[in-house]
Design an enzyme around this catalytic site. Sequence first.
Site, PDB file in Angstrom:
ATOM      1  N   GLN A   1      -3.535 -88.187 -19.342  1.00 26.29           N
ATOM      2  CA  GLN A   1      -4.693 -88.903 -19.898  1.00 26.29           C
ATOM      3  C   GLN A   1      -4.306 -89.721 -21.128  1.00 26.29           C
ATOM      4  O   GLN A   1      -4.656 -90.892 -21.228  1.00 26.29           O
ATOM      5  CB  GLN A   1      -5.785 -87.887 -20.303  1.00 26.29           C
ATOM      6  CG  GLN A   1      -7.048 -88.548 -20.812  1.00 26.29           C
ATOM      7  CD  GLN A   1      -7.993 -87.628 -21.558  1.00 26.29           C
ATOM      8  OE1 GLN A   1      -7.569 -86.548 -22.022  1.00 26.29           O
ATOM      9  NE2 GLN A   1      -9.240 -88.024 -21.689  1.00 26.29           N
TER      10      GLN A   1
ATOM     11  N   ILE B   1       6.594 -86.518 -13.983  1.00 27.48           N
ATOM     12  CA  ILE B   1       7.097 -85.769 -12.832  1.00 27.48           C
ATOM     13  C   ILE B   1       6.705 -86.454 -11.517  1.00 27.48           C
ATOM     14  O   ILE B   1       7.217 -86.125 -10.449  1.00 27.48           O
ATOM     15  CB  ILE B   1       6.550 -84.325 -12.892  1.00 27.48           C
ATOM     16  CG1 ILE B   1       7.356 -83.395 -12.010  1.00 27.48           C
ATOM     17  CG2 ILE B   1       5.070 -84.288 -12.551  1.00 27.48           C
ATOM     18  CD1 ILE B   1       7.670 -82.090 -12.662  1.00 27.48           C
TER      19      ILE B   1
ATOM     20  N   ILE C   1      11.307 -90.905 -13.089  1.00 25.00           N
ATOM     21  CA  ILE C   1      10.832 -89.577 -12.707  1.00 25.00           C
ATOM     22  C   ILE C   1      11.600 -88.576 -13.567  1.00 25.00           C
ATOM     23  O   ILE C   1      12.835 -88.621 -13.627  1.00 25.00           O
ATOM     24  CB  ILE C   1      11.088 -89.298 -11.206  1.00 25.00           C
ATOM     25  CG1 ILE C   1      10.221 -90.217 -10.354  1.00 25.00           C
ATOM     26  CG2 ILE C   1      10.824 -87.824 -10.865  1.00 25.00           C
ATOM     27  CD1 ILE C   1       8.720 -89.892 -10.375  1.00 25.00           C
TER      28      ILE C   1
ATOM     29  N   TYR D   1      -3.044 -71.954 -23.792  1.00 22.81           N
ATOM     30  CA  TYR D   1      -2.797 -73.309 -24.303  1.00 22.81           C
ATOM     31  C   TYR D   1      -2.703 -73.297 -25.829  1.00 22.81           C
ATOM     32  O   TYR D   1      -1.765 -73.826 -26.414  1.00 22.81           O
ATOM     33  CB  TYR D   1      -3.937 -74.215 -23.854  1.00 22.81           C
ATOM     34  CG  TYR D   1      -3.880 -75.637 -24.330  1.00 22.81           C
ATOM     35  CD1 TYR D   1      -4.910 -76.160 -25.114  1.00 22.81           C
ATOM     36  CD2 TYR D   1      -2.828 -76.466 -23.983  1.00 22.81           C
ATOM     37  CE1 TYR D   1      -4.871 -77.471 -25.545  1.00 22.81           C
ATOM     38  CE2 TYR D   1      -2.792 -77.792 -24.406  1.00 22.81           C
ATOM     39  CZ  TYR D   1      -3.819 -78.287 -25.184  1.00 22.81           C
ATOM     40  OH  TYR D   1      -3.789 -79.593 -25.622  1.00 22.81           O
TER      41      TYR D   1
ATOM     42  N   ILE E   1     -10.405 -85.558 -26.013  1.00 19.03           N
ATOM     43  CA  ILE E   1     -10.194 -87.006 -25.938  1.00 19.03           C
ATOM     44  C   ILE E   1     -10.989 -87.586 -24.768  1.00 19.03           C
ATOM     45  O   ILE E   1     -10.928 -87.071 -23.648  1.00 19.03           O
ATOM     46  CB  ILE E   1      -8.701 -87.343 -25.751  1.00 19.03           C
ATOM     47  CG1 ILE E   1      -7.859 -86.718 -26.873  1.00 19.03           C
ATOM     48  CG2 ILE E   1      -8.484 -88.852 -25.699  1.00 19.03           C
ATOM     49  CD1 ILE E   1      -8.153 -87.195 -28.274  1.00 19.03           C
TER      50      ILE E   1
END
Length: 317
Positions: A14, A37, A52, A144, A174
């Site tokens: 994001q 990825i 990648i 997290y 956000i």
Amino acid sequence: MNNNSILVIGACGQIGSELVLKLRSIYGNEKVIASDIKNGSDELMQNGVFEILDATYKGAILQVIKKHNVSEVYLMAAMVSVTAEKYPHRAWDLNINSLLYVLELAQEGYLKKVFWPSSIAVFGKTTPNIDTPQVTVTEPSTVYGISKLAGERWCAYYKAKYGIDVRSVRYPGIISWKTPPGGGTTDYAVEIYHKALSDGSYECFLSEDTRLPMMYMDDAIDATISLMDADLPNGFASYNISATDFTPKEIAESIKKQIPDFSINYSPDFRQQIADSWPQNMDDSQAQKDWNWKPNFDLEKMTKAMLENLKLIKEVN
Ligand code: VAH
């Protein structure tokens, strides 16, 4: 900028996806290497170099750094709150090992500057949750938040022990229209705009009075780049940054000013517990003092921008 380049790891996320575009507009497309990825949007892939890259492999990061003469890394790859609860070991691996590899590479002389995002998730239920201070109790109760708190301490360690120029902010929720968020507790504040336009109604997974610190993407990108350009005092701090705070009821009222028939109902789920452990709003006076941080978007201005841009996308598609 000398002939080195900038590497954004997690460029499809994001924040990462919009950060790449902004950095490319400042430094030139060829100076900003996007990596993730998986492949990203056409806009991301077609106007600059894309690699990648699995950030949980140090050798893979070093290979890209050497290939493109990278001197600055923005490490945006992370597993956020909801997904991290489902896959704690993978979250720890991605959120912490990628950071340790980048800090090690900086210590080994490959990098001059590192940006690493922390989060309001480092705070917990024992933290003063009104005007949460820069330095206070940090007892996160989510995978997290634990990973972000540990990451802050690793950044402070590498700054103090090796003089690594690593910089960080504690992002609030956000809000953006370009790239959808993935697996976060604050995602309701993005989904609500999409549903307001598509369905005229939204079923919110948080209770109506759940107040959380939030920020429009443009402010988050500006804060990130301003911090990286600033002359900072010694020491390390992952800066509290704040723009606005609101409840689901308040964002719904803001939308109703533009879409009068919009309706919302509330069905709190497991994510309510995560939200209840986070601050309601933040004291970001240290960021204002150290690098002149100031936001541009309040809730009304954000709602206008979100609905205008989402309507444009729907007209085009
Ligand atoms: C999440 N959007 O909800 C992220 C963010 C502060 C919240 O870290 O997990």
